[in-house]
Scaffold this active site. Sequence first.
Site, PDB file in Angstrom:
ATOM      1  N   SER A 126     -10.240 -35.129  31.082  1.00 30.26           N
ATOM      2  CA  SER A 126      -9.121 -35.783  31.758  1.00 30.26           C
ATOM      3  C   SER A 126      -7.881 -35.849  30.887  1.00 30.26           C
ATOM      4  CB  SER A 126      -9.533 -37.203  32.169  1.00 30.26           C
ATOM      5  OG  SER A 126      -9.885 -37.958  31.028  1.00 30.26           O
ATOM      6  N   CYS A 127      -8.069 -35.702  29.566  1.00 26.23           N
ATOM      7  CA  CYS A 127      -6.930 -35.852  28.669  1.00 26.23           C
ATOM      8  C   CYS A 127      -6.310 -34.517  28.288  1.00 26.23           C
ATOM      9  CB  CYS A 127      -7.344 -36.611  27.400  1.00 26.23           C
ATOM     10  SG  CYS A 127      -8.610 -35.777  26.434  1.00 26.23           S
ATOM     11  N   GLY A 128      -6.844 -33.421  28.802  1.00 32.61           N
ATOM     12  CA  GLY A 128      -6.256 -32.124  28.497  1.00 32.61           C
ATOM     13  C   GLY A 128      -6.701 -31.608  27.145  1.00 32.61           C
TER      14      GLY A 128
END
Length: 288
Positions: A126-128
């Site tokens: 989700s944080c890349g």
Amino acid sequence: MKTNILESKSVRQLEIVRVKNHDSFVCTDDISIEEPLEIRISYGFGEQKENKNISVTMRTPGNDTELAVGFLFTEGIISGYHQIQKAEHSEADCSRNRENIIKVTLAEDFVPQLMKADRNFYTTSSCGVCGKGSIESIRTVSSFQGLQKERYTVTLDTLYQLSEKLQSFQNNFSATGGIHASGIFDIKGNLLALREDVGRHNALDKLIGHALITGQLPLDDKILVLSGRASFELIQKAAMAGISFVAAIGAPSSLAVDLAKEFDITLLGFLRDHRVNIYHKSEYHEII
């Protein structure tokens, strides 16, 4: 709607309604089969035996062993086929589940460094991911860093034929229009191997798995042709297999271009209709 009998592991026929302008009619259509494949590894011996689930990927059934082996290699979990004792579909409660689980048993004297797999799952993070960090992580696990590359010349006439040749050998794509392909060609434009899948990364893992199992790596004197776009993940897998020439029928991403430059991989895009874009050309290659 009523589903017809399966014709193969990768294609299914469905009865559909086709609409053109304001007219509609019932017909049969071919669609690509998509099923999950869980990849498990087993390593160690005796009481130290470990079993871990490594990945679940959505794929087109077929060449599952090549897919699992190729995945473990391109993700840096193994560095050679000698580190595998066997790979087979796992026992399960029903035959359908069995076909969707493959267990790779590693050699007893080999313990994988699974922390190397941390980079593998950035696509679901989700944080890349930091592009620079990802490129650096590939450098640390690639078996072919520092490999002396082959110098060779490829003609434009040869390149222009590759996309048509790839599509002509893509049986499932011609039937469904929904399957990606990865093909390895020699510099004369002869197709050496091709694998298909609903996932472009799976198609390439199958192809690299095939090359690893048959002792053909590194593929530094070959051309990899991709049926779609060239993503970071595909160029990463090419780098892991020692591939230095990649031609995509679609577009490359910005990070794919960065990675190609970092590893001096010739990267072509939009290879179709007698045209091509050169995003990076290795100093070892000539295109005339």
